[in-house]
Design an enzyme around this catalytic site. Sequence first.
Site, PDB file in Angstrom:
ATOM      1  N   PHE A   1       0.274   0.108   4.499  1.00  7.88           N
ATOM      2  CA  PHE A   1      -0.390  -0.222   5.766  1.00  7.88           C
ATOM      3  C   PHE A   1      -0.646  -1.714   5.933  1.00  7.88           C
ATOM      4  CE2 PHE A   1      -4.227  -0.213   3.124  1.00  7.88           C
ATOM      5  CZ  PHE A   1      -4.945  -1.271   3.667  1.00  7.88           C
TER       6      PHE A   1
ATOM      7  N   LYS B   1      10.258   4.643   6.464  1.00  3.89           N
ATOM      8  CA  LYS B   1       9.082   5.521   6.582  1.00  3.89           C
ATOM      9  C   LYS B   1       7.868   4.604   6.481  1.00  3.89           C
ATOM     10  CE  LYS B   1       5.981   7.390   4.845  1.00  3.89           C
ATOM     11  NZ  LYS B   1       4.577   7.065   5.224  1.00  3.89           N
TER      12      LYS B   1
ATOM     13  N   GLU C   1       1.510   5.626   7.857  1.00  5.76           N
ATOM     14  CA  GLU C   1       1.041   6.437   8.991  1.00  5.76           C
ATOM     15  C   GLU C   1      -0.233   5.847   9.607  1.00  5.76           C
ATOM     16  OE1 GLU C   1       1.135   7.012   5.799  1.00  5.76           O
ATOM     17  OE2 GLU C   1       0.020   8.799   5.183  1.00  5.76           O
TER      18      GLU C   1
ATOM     19  N   SER D   1       0.635   1.416  -3.414  1.00  5.66           N
ATOM     20  CA  SER D   1      -0.274   1.385  -4.569  1.00  5.66           C
ATOM     21  C   SER D   1       0.478   1.788  -5.841  1.00  5.66           C
ATOM     22  CB  SER D   1      -1.441   2.328  -4.314  1.00  5.66           C
ATOM     23  OG  SER D   1      -0.937   3.633  -4.114  1.00  5.66           O
TER      24      SER D   1
ATOM     25  N   CYS E   1      -1.608  -7.679  -1.147  1.00  5.95           N
ATOM     26  CA  CYS E   1      -1.243  -7.489  -2.561  1.00  5.95           C
ATOM     27  C   CYS E   1      -1.270  -8.815  -3.296  1.00  5.95           C
ATOM     28  CB  CYS E   1       0.125  -6.861  -2.676  1.00  5.95           C
ATOM     29  SG  CYS E   1       1.387  -7.952  -2.060  1.00  5.95           S
TER      30      CYS E   1
ATOM     31  N   GLU F   1      -8.015  -2.328  -8.653  1.00  5.91           N
ATOM     32  CA  GLU F   1      -7.769  -3.047  -7.393  1.00  5.91           C
ATOM     33  C   GLU F   1      -8.758  -2.535  -6.339  1.00  5.91           C
ATOM     34  OE1 GLU F   1      -4.145  -2.030  -5.206  1.00  5.91           O
ATOM     35  OE2 GLU F   1      -3.870  -4.150  -4.746  1.00  5.91           O
TER      36      GLU F   1
END
Length: 497
Positions: A149, A173, A176, A226, A281, A382
């Site tokens: 995301f 993909k 969402e 992740s 990240c 994280e």
Amino acid sequence: MNLIQHFIDGKKVSGSSDRKGKVFNPAIGKQESEVILGSKADLNLAVEKAKKAFEEWSNKPPIQRARIIFKYKELVEKNSEELIKYIVSEHGKVFEDARGSLTRGLEVVEFACGIPQMLKGDFTENVGTNIDSWSVRQPLGVCAGITPFNFPAMVPMWMFPMAIACGNTFILKPSEKDPSCPLRLAELFSEAGLPDGVLNVVNGDKEVVDAILENKDIPAVSFVGSTPIAKYIYENAAKNEKRVQALGGAKNHCVVMPDCDLDQAVNGLMGAAYGSAGERCMAQSVAVAVGNIGDKLVNELTKKVEALKIGPGMDKSSEMGPLVTKEHLEKVKGYVDLGVKEGAKLIVDGRDIKLQGYENGYYIGGCLFDYVKKDMRIYKEEIFGPVLSVVRAKDFDEAVQLVNDHEFGNGTSIYTRDGDSGRTFANKIKIGMVGINIPIPVPVAFHSFGGWKRSLFGDQHMHGPEGVRFYTKLKTITSRWPSGMRSNPEFIMPTMK
Ligand code: NAD
């Protein structure tokens, strides 16, 4: 309610699934769209179309592919305001930061325009008498990308421009949580002249991901997200005989040496820790204060963290927007609670921030911990929010050891005026991307992006030269033409005479 569909074979379609996900505007905490969560049948249909499109696309001369990519670059630039608004309204990051991330994606598109040069191959005349040999890189087929995301434009753009430039077709993909921008990016490529079926977007969740992993017609999968999911993708894609690059989570350290330019270090850390509300990240979530710099560093950081301007991303004066969802906000607040329980000293507490007019938005203020220790969960895990942990180290060696012992290995930086410290750090550190007096050392498009250790499963980094290697396979041809020379059957291993 706005409905976000798939993009398959050059058209927006709803597919066969009646499952839908909610897409929120995090600045106001309100659902504004729903996204179709695709089925295995939707994914398989997209793969069929992409497989068909591959026949012609892979045969198109690279220069012709590059011309379409040039047009795409122009179209993305022309439509950038719309794309940025999608990012801000579904992700939450502030407008200029969203623009920066789109620009970083566009730089990969620019790099991909040079594909004819990158696919030239190697040729050796006379590897043996009258025998020539050459190597070419050929596309793989239908490649797939699964993205997170936090960069709805940039991370997909690390993947599909390179894959497509190399002659592959592609199924994306996206996350969402913020699917509008990637969907529009695919439509624009079609408007630039990309043939139908070359780039497809199938929205969804685990069901589509698992269908990608199982589909025998997909030879390569790129993933960013992740670490637990990266590991799952790596293992299952490999089990199904696919090539895979799976980039995972991070805990990036910034080592602050006592001889550094403190202003530069503090400003660098502010942007790297709190930019995009820490949802990067490459965010720096740990500052390692070396020697006697700790108190000065914490004092300077405290003033700036307290002064952070938090607000909706569309407000040009905001420096930090909301987190992506309510669940994520709760998770980040939970980590701050945990840090207090674990005994770290919470110097700035952003948990109770309230913004007038935006009471339902998913906001948290900047948080700053001091005296964080390496056995605390807030150090090991994280957090992916605007929470900076200061760890104190007695010297350079202890700081390097800390970074090297951490399970993640995405990015790191050192702030110093000493060339020897900078060089030794770059040489000894077990991390994929290193900055010397640079806060977020994200490699530009013509280098490659990737971490070490549990921040990347697989062998190749993304985009740049590594992207070309990942999205092509090597073929070496050795050839001789009849030239009147007599030849007899040979039963020994041929050597080049
Ligand atoms: P995520 O792992 O939850 O989701 C990433 C993708 O995997 C999404 O498309 C999602 O739909 C899919 N997914 C989620 N759960 C799944 C499951 N159980 N099975 C199959 N698919 C699943 O990550 P996120 O929260 O969207 O993104 C944030 C994470 O991404 C952070 O850990 C961040 O560090 C990481 N990230 C890493 C890089 C990098 O370059 N290393 C870059 C950006 C983000």
